[in-house]
Design an enzyme around this catalytic site. Sequence first.
Site, PDB file in Angstrom:
ATOM      1  N   GLU A   1       6.798  -4.076  43.240  1.00 27.22           N
ATOM      2  CA  GLU A   1       6.343  -2.714  42.931  1.00 27.22           C
ATOM      3  C   GLU A   1       6.278  -2.479  41.420  1.00 27.22           C
ATOM      4  O   GLU A   1       5.378  -1.825  40.925  1.00 27.22           O
ATOM      5  CB  GLU A   1       7.259  -1.677  43.584  1.00 27.22           C
ATOM      6  CG  GLU A   1       7.117  -1.588  45.092  1.00 27.22           C
ATOM      7  CD  GLU A   1       5.731  -1.135  45.532  1.00 27.22           C
ATOM      8  OE1 GLU A   1       5.000  -0.536  44.736  1.00 27.22           O
ATOM      9  OE2 GLU A   1       5.376  -1.401  46.691  1.00 27.22           O
TER      10      GLU A   1
ATOM     11  N   TYR B   1       7.780   7.381  42.777  1.00 30.12           N
ATOM     12  CA  TYR B   1       6.941   6.502  43.591  1.00 30.12           C
ATOM     13  C   TYR B   1       7.696   5.220  43.981  1.00 30.12           C
ATOM     14  O   TYR B   1       7.746   4.845  45.148  1.00 30.12           O
ATOM     15  CB  TYR B   1       5.631   6.121  42.852  1.00 30.12           C
ATOM     16  CG  TYR B   1       5.023   4.913  43.494  1.00 30.12           C
ATOM     17  CD1 TYR B   1       4.320   5.038  44.681  1.00 30.12           C
ATOM     18  CD2 TYR B   1       5.253   3.623  42.987  1.00 30.12           C
ATOM     19  CE1 TYR B   1       3.840   3.925  45.347  1.00 30.12           C
ATOM     20  CE2 TYR B   1       4.779   2.517  43.642  1.00 30.12           C
ATOM     21  CZ  TYR B   1       4.070   2.665  44.821  1.00 30.12           C
ATOM     22  OH  TYR B   1       3.624   1.562  45.486  1.00 30.12           O
TER      23      TYR B   1
ATOM     24  N   ASP C   1       0.888   7.211  44.981  1.00 31.16           N
ATOM     25  CA  ASP C   1       0.307   6.513  43.824  1.00 31.16           C
ATOM     26  C   ASP C   1      -1.166   6.905  43.740  1.00 31.16           C
ATOM     27  O   ASP C   1      -1.629   7.762  44.491  1.00 31.16           O
ATOM     28  CB  ASP C   1       0.506   4.986  43.953  1.00 31.16           C
ATOM     29  CG  ASP C   1      -0.355   4.389  45.058  1.00 31.16           C
ATOM     30  OD1 ASP C   1      -0.925   5.164  45.868  1.00 31.16           O
ATOM     31  OD2 ASP C   1      -0.467   3.157  45.120  1.00 31.16           O
TER      32      ASP C   1
END
Length: 345
Positions: A27, A110, A128
Amino acid sequence: MLAWYRRHRRDLPWRRTRDPYRIWVSEIMLQQTTVQTVLPYYHAFLEVFPTVEALAESPLDAVLARWSGLGYYSRARNLKRAAERVVEEHGGSIPDDRERLQRLPGIGEYTAGAILSIAFSRREPVLDGNVIRVLARLFLLAGDPRKQPLRNVLWTLAARMVPADDPGDFNQGLMELGATVCAPRSPTCGSCPLATICGAGRAGRAGEFPTPQPRPVTVPVRLAAAVISSCRGFLMVRRARAGLLADLWEFPGGEIQRRGDAQAQLARLLLDRHSLRVTVGRELARFGHSITNRRMTVIAFEARLEGARRAVPPGSSWVDPGDIGSYGVSSMALKILAGVGRQRP
Ligand code: SF4
């Protein structure tokens, strides 16, 4: 959404694991970076730092070296600092709640949502750029999604939509849909699983959502760098510990005026900034390079140290091109090296 995702998802290495550390690394790498760019870095990084403990114990230089060329280097520094905190404060276990996760460096709303839903199956939303686009089109939401009140509306919608069962697959499905079907330009509404309930899709107004925002003004910049070589390699300097490209190694140089004699400006800059007295020679490489909104023209010149002692200033080092992989160097320095070619000092 879930059925579509399971049928159409791209087979990516971080989707074959539930290990929160690996999902976290992926991520962070995927922020502002495409999947294709991330893939080789992801494998190489995990080979050297297979666990959060390995990352915590490694020197920052080794981490930056593995990140070299991926850009946005504060991500690597934060990842390393957060790994240290996970080991020191959480016994090496990555926290499984939003509050403790978001207290770690580099983990925002996020990323916390992604780790929690994908690795821990928690019913937590993600938001996102891809999810924003899908939601704005689904619900015909006009306005700037980075600002309030729309930002809160989007988070609330994302939170209400995520199901208790398979929240990770659902969130990844929304992101995948935005990345592959509900593309910024020319979404393929005909093959979208949400076509029958999508406000913008049904009205043929996908291009209007999210409301197009003015592009940031780009700033043209000219940079000059000196390629100084000796039998020990190229002279490289380390950037300051804070600020843009902090801690990375680069060829000495910097921003110069957009007009005028670049060689003379570079010689002056090296003397002022690094106390290096040099004779600047021929141009070796010239290329374009962008960082955020700065559109740079980079010119690399051959240069020679003046004086008999040829002492190099503190914070600099001779770097053998063969050892470059063990230094954290910026993409710009890698481009200069490529431009200089196989030339060995
Ligand atoms: Fe996006 Fe079109 Fe699907 Fe709506 S129908 S979510 S606009 S691809």
